[in-house]
Design a protein around this motif. Structure first.
Motif, mmCIF file in Angstrom:
data_model
loop_
_atom_site.group_PDB
_atom_site.id
_atom_site.type_symbol
_atom_site.label_atom_id
_atom_site.label_comp_id
_atom_site.label_asym_id
_atom_site.label_seq_id
_atom_site.Cartn_x
_atom_site.Cartn_y
_atom_site.Cartn_z
ATOM 1 N N LEU A 582 0.855 -1.188 0.000
ATOM 2 C CA LEU A 582 0.000 0.000 0.000
ATOM 3 C C LEU A 582 0.892 1.238 0.000
ATOM 4 O O LEU A 582 1.168 1.849 1.035
ATOM 5 C CB LEU A 582 -0.930 -0.006 1.212
ATOM 6 C CG LEU A 582 -1.964 -1.130 1.268
ATOM 7 C CD1 LEU A 582 -2.886 -0.945 2.470
ATOM 8 C CD2 LEU A 582 -2.784 -1.175 -0.020
ATOM 9 N N ARG A 586 -1.229 4.589 -3.727
ATOM 10 C CA ARG A 586 -2.360 3.675 -3.606
ATOM 11 C C ARG A 586 -3.272 4.076 -2.449
ATOM 12 O O ARG A 586 -4.498 3.987 -2.558
ATOM 13 C CB ARG A 586 -1.867 2.247 -3.433
ATOM 14 C CG ARG A 586 -1.394 1.612 -4.744
ATOM 15 C CD ARG A 586 -0.843 0.223 -4.544
ATOM 16 N NE ARG A 586 -0.520 -0.405 -5.824
ATOM 17 C CZ ARG A 586 0.150 -1.536 -5.961
ATOM 18 N NH1 ARG A 586 0.584 -2.186 -4.877
ATOM 19 N NH2 ARG A 586 0.392 -2.035 -7.158
ATOM 20 N N ASP A 589 -5.415 6.955 -3.563
ATOM 21 C CA ASP A 589 -6.473 6.471 -4.458
ATOM 22 C C ASP A 589 -7.553 5.724 -3.683
ATOM 23 O O ASP A 589 -8.744 5.814 -4.007
ATOM 24 C CB ASP A 589 -5.882 5.558 -5.531
ATOM 25 C CG ASP A 589 -5.013 6.321 -6.519
ATOM 26 O OD1 ASP A 589 -5.159 7.549 -6.606
ATOM 27 O OD2 ASP A 589 -4.180 5.681 -7.193
ATOM 28 N N PHE A 625 -5.894 -2.615 -7.059
ATOM 29 C CA PHE A 625 -5.892 -1.919 -5.775
ATOM 30 C C PHE A 625 -6.856 -0.733 -5.767
ATOM 31 O O PHE A 625 -6.666 0.227 -5.024
ATOM 32 C CB PHE A 625 -4.474 -1.457 -5.392
ATOM 33 C CG PHE A 625 -3.581 -2.583 -4.954
ATOM 34 C CD1 PHE A 625 -3.511 -2.958 -3.629
ATOM 35 C CD2 PHE A 625 -2.834 -3.292 -5.881
ATOM 36 C CE1 PHE A 625 -2.712 -4.017 -3.230
ATOM 37 C CE2 PHE A 625 -2.028 -4.349 -5.498
ATOM 38 C CZ PHE A 625 -1.972 -4.722 -4.164
ATOM 39 N N GLU A 626 -7.889 -0.812 -6.587
ATOM 40 C CA GLU A 626 -8.943 0.197 -6.535
ATOM 41 C C GLU A 626 -9.935 -0.190 -5.449
ATOM 42 O O GLU A 626 -10.335 -1.350 -5.345
ATOM 43 C CB GLU A 626 -9.656 0.323 -7.881
ATOM 44 C CG GLU A 626 -10.698 1.429 -7.889
ATOM 45 C CD GLU A 626 -11.276 1.679 -9.265
ATOM 46 O OE1 GLU A 626 -11.616 2.834 -9.551
ATOM 47 O OE2 GLU A 626 -11.392 0.722 -10.044
#
Length: 758
Positions: A582, A586, A589, A625-626
């Protein structure tokens, strides 16, 4: 010099329309500290050549909502064509009696007097500003005593570039809002030196320039040329307006509300702005240009327009496609038509034939439409949400199928009587031996087949029961949701064999599609649970986990979600190795995705929807990783929605602080993080396991937002729409007071989660 003039914006392609009030224009060589513009005085500051002015204007779609902007002011341009080229804070609006001031501390401030808050500042109070100046090129600058520019509007564009203005890496133009809804369209300069037109964050529908390792920026020249230039201002890539060799007094480059980037030139002869270049030549190729209200087609005059060939209602504000059949449905064929999903912006692609493409969608309970490319690739692009758009034209080869209602119509008795009246009466009857033999034989065959089928059904019932879960609608459900029995849930999950989280299990549908099955700890009554599940199933957003089905029997309350590959944020925070994945980018986001999801639940649905139990465990990460939020909407029926709204905002603040600090126990670090921030050391609050560094400005916004969300005085807690704008950088935020002086007691937290009155 003092003059009086009207300031209107009524051109069809202009962004804003004023209500037609008089403005007192003041032309000053410099704007001293303390100078003020107000909605009551309707005054403005004007450049020395008179070509530009800055003042308040009333947005066309929001009466009594004002913004501050720079607009053309030349006497050669009619007031109806004096386009706004820059807006302070972009989407920010204020009420009556508000003002815009160059404060004594050298900071431009926009104050909403009705609310008593500063909604935007230039953040220059520590830059020794002594004056401001609206230059002849439309650039508003702040100067120190040496005359050095310490801040300028050219560095903070809204939706427009003027000649001489550049767009550097990571800067953005965003199209103006439409009907009070923020635009999804933006122009972005990426790290590789390319200009990109984007819808939301990941759909790129136009790219200008080639990837380069150089530090490039985009420049719009006075000659009507858009260029990418390197550090020594050598052009690397250029596009030209069709009048770039002509003498033109005024030009602008704007990202319009329809998602296209256009270059405009002012024509004195016609007294109008003329488009001399646009990035996407075919407007129908702009992603989601028609939104949810149809597909893009060209009319007889060659102009693009939005048309809905499958609309079932006359309401112009309704979605073009509404799959709400009472019983049966059919597949309607549309030739020369390409359809694509918007939420999410990705189709399921299968290689097959035209007829099989139609059949697959017909048999799939969640399929709403399908497009066969018909170009030799044999692609069948399946859509599983009602949120799709597209384009159509006689030269296009794709064929699309849309699932539409085919509800039965009562038989017309007049038609029946008319038909029978035309049939001649039979006066004689003749025994037909072959007919009798055929009927008897047919009856025997049918009876035998029925007996065989019944035996096969009884023998294979246990093996077929799980297939029913994914291949059929149950009852009269019209949302595409599977209503499953508990036995079917056990079959799908292998008797709850594969646990992937707290009371969360992995399952597999007959088409090998994985699903996540959540066994809820709730005693909500059956009627309310079914109603909530039905509403949840109709909600679609890229940052919300899609609900595929549910089980409501024998005291069981189970939800069947789409399977999201990477698991929850909590899982990553608890594992030292996984947490390293992470990165700061990220994490930014992720919390932006969660904020947009909750904002959509609060303001984007037909009625307010609460989450009620937002936490890291319920934020799932897909393969990219959304973030996707799950378990939302189960507490949507509450007598006091304000308390539930505040609970969601507070829970989001906890997630935000967790992502920044790396600590799941927010209560233990909140006071410490605030102390580090208030003492000027925000970097000390950042999770030390982030290896790739962090953006200090993003960190400042994140911490301020988290502390505002965690305020104990509920009147001070922001809305999620305000939270999204702050995190996106389009809205400024004041320093928050300490958020931890009087935390709620656990009993109060529990009552909020259950949606009860305090």
């Amino acid at each position: 010099m003092l003059k009086q003039n009207k300031f209107f914006h009524i051109s069809p392609f202009l962004l804003f329309v004023s209500t037609g009030f008089f403005l007192f224009h003041v032309v000053l060589s410099t704007i001293p500290l303390g100078s003020k513009l107000s909605t009551e005085e309707n005054n403005s500051w004007v450049s020395s050549n008179g070509d530009f002015a800055i003042g308040f204007f009333n947005r066309a779609d929001e009466p009594n909502h004002y913004s501050v902007g720079i607009h053309f002011n030349s006497e050669s341009i009619p007031v109806s064509e004096q386009t706004v080229v820059w807006v302070a804070g972009a989407e920010i609006t204020v009420g009556n009696k508000s003002y815009f001031q160059l404060s004594q501390t050298g900071e431009l401030v926009l104050v909403d007097s009705l609310k008593g808050v500063t909604v935007w500042t230039s953040k220059t109070s520590q830059s020794a500003v002594v004056s401001a100046l609206l230059r002849d090129d439309g650039n508003l600058v702040l100067l120190d005593k040496m005359g050095t520019v310490v801040w300028q509007s050219f560095d903070n564009p809204s939706d427009t570039l003027l000649p001489g203005q550049n767009l550097s890496a990571h800067k953005t133009l965003r199209a103006a809002s439409k009907n009070s809804v923020s635009s999804y369209y933006s122009l972005y300069m990426n790290a590789s030196g390319q200009l990109q037109l984007k819808w939301e964050s990941d759909v790129i529908y136009w790219t200008g320039g080639s990837p380069s390792s150089s530090n490039l920026s985009a420049v719009f020249t006075s000659g009507g040329i858009l260029q990418l230039v390197d550090q020594i201002l050598e052009p690397i890539w250029s596009v030209f307006g069709e009048d770039h060799n002509d003498t033109v007094n005024f030009r602008l480059l704007r990202l319009d509300v329809d998602g296209n980037l256009r270059m405009y030139s002012w024509e004195d002869a016609s007294k109008s702005w003329r488009s001399v270049w646009q990035a996407v030549e075919n407007q129908c190729n702009v992603f989601a240009t028609c939104g949810l209200h149809g597909i893009c087609v060209f009319n007889a005059s060659g102009s693009p327009e939005c048309h809905c060939p499958f609309k079932m209602t006359s309401d112009p504000n309704s979605k073009c496609f509404a799959h709400d059949c009472k019983s049966a449905f059919s597949m309607v064929k549309y030739e020369h038509t390409f359809l694509y999903e918007i939420y999410p912006p990705s189709d399921s692609v299968i290689i097959t034939s035209l007829q099989q493409c139609k059949n697959l969608c017909m048999k799939n309970s969640v399929c709403t439409a399908a497009t066969f490319t018909n170009d030799g690739t044999a692609e069948c692009r399946m859509k599983t949400t009602p949120y799709f758009s597209g384009y159509s034209g006689p030269s296009l080869s794709p064929v699309s199928f849309v699932k539409t209602c085919a509800d039965p119509v009562a038989v017309d008795p007049h038609a029946a009587s008319s038909s029978s009246a035309k049939s001649p009466a039979k006066n004689s009857y003749r025994l037909c031996i072959p007919c009798l033999v055929g009927a008897a034989s047919g009856t025997f065959v049918i009876f035998a087949v029925m007996q065989l089928a019944l035996g096969c059904y009884i023998y294979t019932r246990r093996n077929l029961i799980w297939k029913k879960a994914a291949l059929t609608y149950a009852g009269s459900n019209s949302k595409g949701l599977m209503m499953l029995s508990f036995a079917e849930i056990k079959e799908i999950t292998g008797n709850f064999k594969h646990q992937i989280g707290p009371r969360m299990y992995r399952g597999v549908l007959p088409n090998h599609q994985p699903v996540a099955v959540k066994d809820l700890e709730t005693t909500i009554e059956e009627r309310k649970f079914r109603a909530a599940a039905s509403k949840i199933g109709s909600i679609h957003h890229r940052n919300l986990v899609k609900l595929n089905g549910y089980c409501c029997e024998l005291g069981q309350r189970i939800l069947v979600y789409e399977y999201v590959k990477n698991g929850s944020v909590e899982k990553y925070m608890l594992d030292e190795e996984l947490r390293k994945k992470l990165t700061w980018r990220r994490r930014v986001d992720i919390f932006l995705g969660v904020a947009r999801a909750i904002c959509y639940l609060h303001t984007g649905c037909r009625e307010f929807v609460s989450h009620g139990n937002l936490k890291c465990e319920n934020v799932i990460l897909d393969k990219n990783f959304e973030a996707k939020v799950s378990e939302f909407g189960l507490g949507m029926v509450h007598p006091d929605t304000s308390r539930i709204r505040e609970k969601d905002v507070e829970d989001f603040g906890k997630i935000l602080l967790t992502l920044v600090t790396g600590c799941l126990q927010v209560e233990e670090v909140c006071e410490w993080a605030y102390k580090e921030w208030i003492q000027g050391h925000p970097e000390r609050a950042v999770d030390n396991r982030i290896d790739d560094g962090f953006d200090l400005e993003e960190l400042e916004r994140a911490l301020r937002t988290a502390f505002w969300c965690l305020q104990t005085d509920e009147r001070m807690i922001p809305s999620m729409s305000e939270v999204v704008k702050v995190l996106e950088g389009t809205l400024t935020v004041d320093p928050p007071p300490p958020p931890f002086t009087s935390r709620r007691l656990p009993a109060e937290e529990e009552s909020l989660e259950l949606g009860s009155e305090p």
